[in-house]
Structure formats: structure tokens, C-alpha cells
Design an enzyme around this catalytic site. Structure first.
Site, PDB file in Angstrom:
ATOM      1  CB  SER A   1      33.673  38.989  42.438  1.00 10.67           C
ATOM      2  OG  SER A   1      33.724  39.974  43.446  1.00 10.67           O
TER       3      SER A   1
ATOM      4  CD  GLU B   1      29.658  42.304  39.865  1.00 14.33           C
ATOM      5  OE1 GLU B   1      28.909  42.363  40.858  1.00 14.33           O
ATOM      6  OE2 GLU B   1      30.869  42.014  39.965  1.00 14.33           O
TER       7      GLU B   1
ATOM      8  CG  HIS C   1      28.591  40.344  44.250  1.00 12.42           C
ATOM      9  ND1 HIS C   1      29.222  40.995  43.207  1.00 12.42           N
ATOM     10  CD2 HIS C   1      29.579  39.723  44.952  1.00 12.42           C
ATOM     11  CE1 HIS C   1      30.531  40.787  43.287  1.00 12.42           C
ATOM     12  NE2 HIS C   1      30.769  40.016  44.334  1.00 12.42           N
TER      13      HIS C   1
END
Length: 298
Positions: free
Chosen positions: A105, A205, A273
Site C-alpha cells: 500500500s 492494485e 487489499h
């Protein structure tokens, strides 16, 4: 090879903070797997959006990176903040000892720095604070333990889905994977973590981004030249981010990108996620096979 009970895991918080209870649960989980979790006592001293002050975050990360008695640096959580560390990290001499660096992330900024500036192999995968909520039999948990305890980590990602004509043709290509969180990659353009994508297999992502926002990020990246010379793009999970009327436009944005790309674009990498967040090596040789039985092998 060290036994698990001898393996120190240095845990750092270069981005957002979590609660004290979440931190304790994360440390207990690491210890329950047989490892020795190590943190500095002031790892969580919240300041604005961050786990602690910039100077403290830099100090803790440098100490973990330079520790001679450990091989692993694991990020506590993502959120926001890692990009702030780059100017100071760029002044740091490359450590003599390579570390296993794991996170995802917001941690994408650090992956790009370590792989591109120091030529390290790093690992996109679960942050520590999410692991105490995991099924101990989950594939990503097994992969984290394998990464920490074995000499080699060579995963296979199969069942990839071709998204354009280039990807439907059966072809093999060799390269290294780079990328991570789409928003973070895009926001790094013009910084010390700007992605160097030429000749790479890119992975993206994201979470909580609506379709139009994803399309806008890609448009800016096209116009800035990010995708020149890219070998292929593989999408991981794009979760949440529904439109105000409850519909989902993310697939439209991803397909628009695939249709415009002059290289293979595929989806189905179980990273991001969602519930399963497999460990994906960056800057490690991989073979991507496109076509009906598309897969990525390290």
C-alpha cells in the site's frame, strides 16, 4: 539456516499509526509464529496523519535497516507518509547487508526507492497489523513464514486473465516486476521514488478509488511517459470504490487502459487489499507467460 525462534523481525512504522491494541495484537501474532518481534518504544507517537514525527520515523527505519543482528524489516501498516522519508533516505549510504523488506500500500514509495536506488529485491505483501486478523492457514501467511525462514522464495501466480489482444497471444517474456499501489506510484512521479518502468513488468492494485479516478491516474501516467518501453502490466485487486449510486466502474477504467495499451495487460494477481494478499517479489527475475494459460513464475 536460523531456527524461527532465533529470527528477529524489526517492525517499523513509516506511514500511518494504529491503536495500541492493534500494535500489541500484531506483536503477539509475530511471536506466536515463532519469531522475535522487535520495535522501538516510541514506534507509535501519533502526529497528524502519521505514526510519529518525521525525524522519529527516519531514525527507526535507519536503525532497522542497519541492524547487524537481523535480516528482516516489516512494515506495521500503510495509510500515508512513506513518501516523506525519501529525501532523508536518499542521503543514506546503501547498507552493506541486504534486508528482507516487506509491506504494501503506502509502502510502495519505499519499495521503489530500495529497488531502484539500492538494487534490492523487496517484497510486496501483508503489513504486520493485518496479520493478527488472518486465518493462520491462509496462503499469504504461509508465504510470509516461508519468506522469513527459507533461502529462496519463488512463487507461482497462475490463472491470470488476458485483458487485450496482446495478452491473448501465447508468449514468454523475462523481466522484473515493479509497481504496487496505483495512487502511490502515480503520486511519486517527479519525486525520488518515480517509477522507472522501461523494460519492466508492472503490477498495480488499489483500494477505495472510483472508476473515473483510476482512469485519471492512468491518463496522467500515459501523458508523463511512464508506460514507454513497458513489457506488460498485471492488475491485482482493486477493491471498494463504488460509485455514489452503488455501481462499480473500476472494471471500465481497467479495461479502457488495457484497450489502449500496446503491450499485454492481464488481471487476476491475488495481491492487494482483498482477503488474500500474496507475497510478490519486486526486482527479482520472473517469467511471464501470456495466452490461455497465463502465469507469472519467479
Amino acid at each position: 539456516m536460523k531456527k524461527k525462534s532465533q529470527i528477529i523481525v524489526d517492525i517499523v512504522a513509516p506511514a500511518s499509526h494504529c491503536s495500541h491494541d492493534e500494535l500489541m495484537a500484531a506483536l503477539e501474532w509475530v511471536e506466536a509464529q515463532g519469531f522475535i518481534p522487535r520495535i522501538q518504544k516510541d514506534i507509535i507517537k501519533p502526529e497528524a496523519f502519521f505514526a510519529s514525527s518525521l525525524s522519529n520515523q527516519i531514525k527507526q527505519l535507519k536503525k532497522a535497516l542497519l541492524a547487524k543482528d537481523s535480516d528482516i524489516v516489516w512494515c506495521l501498516r500503510g495509510g500515508y507518509g512513506s513518501i516523506r522519508l525519501l529525501p532523508e533516505l536518499s542521503k543514506m549510504k546503501k547498507p552493506a547487508k541486504k534486508k528482507i523488506f516487506l509491506g504494501f500500500s503506502d509502502i510502495t514509495s519505499l519499495h521503489l526507492f530500495f529497488t531502484q536506488k539500492w538494487n534490492w529485491t523487496t517484497y510486496h505483501g501483508p503489513n504486520v497489523n493485518g496479520m493478527s486478523k488472518k486465518d493462520p492457514l491462509a496462503q499469504d501467511v504461509k508465504e510470509v513464514i516461508h519468506l522469513f525462514t527459507e533461502k529462496n522464495y519463488n512463487p507461482v501466480f497462475d490463472s491470470l486473465t488476458p485483458m487485450n489482444a496482446h495478452a491473448k497471444k501465447t508468449k514468454k517474456m523475462t523481466g522484473t516486476v515493479s509497481g504496487g499501489n496505483l495512487k502511490v506510484v502515480q503520486s511519486g512521479i517527479g519525486t525520488k521514488a518515480e517509477i522507472k518502468a522501461k523494460g519492466k513488468i508492472l503490477f498495480f492494485e488499489d483500494v477505495g478509488e472510483r472508476g473515473y479516478a483510476i482512469d485519471r491516474m492512468f491518463e496522467q501516467m500515459w501523458q508523463s511517459g511512464v508506460f514507454k518501453g513497458v513489457k506488460a502490466v498485471i492488475f491485482g485487486d482493486f477493491t471498494d470504490g463504488l460509485e455514489k449510486d452503488g455501481t462499480d466502474a473500476k472494471a471500465v477504467a481497467l479495461q479502457r487502459f488495457a484497450d489502449a495499451a500496446p503491450f499485454p495487460v492481464l488481471s487476476g494477481l491475488a495481491c492487494g487489499h482483498d482477503k488474500l494478499n500474496r507475497v510478490l517479489p519486486f526486482n527479482q527475475k520472473a517469467v511471464l507467460t501470456t495466452g490461455k494459460n497465463a502465469q507469472l513464475v519467479f
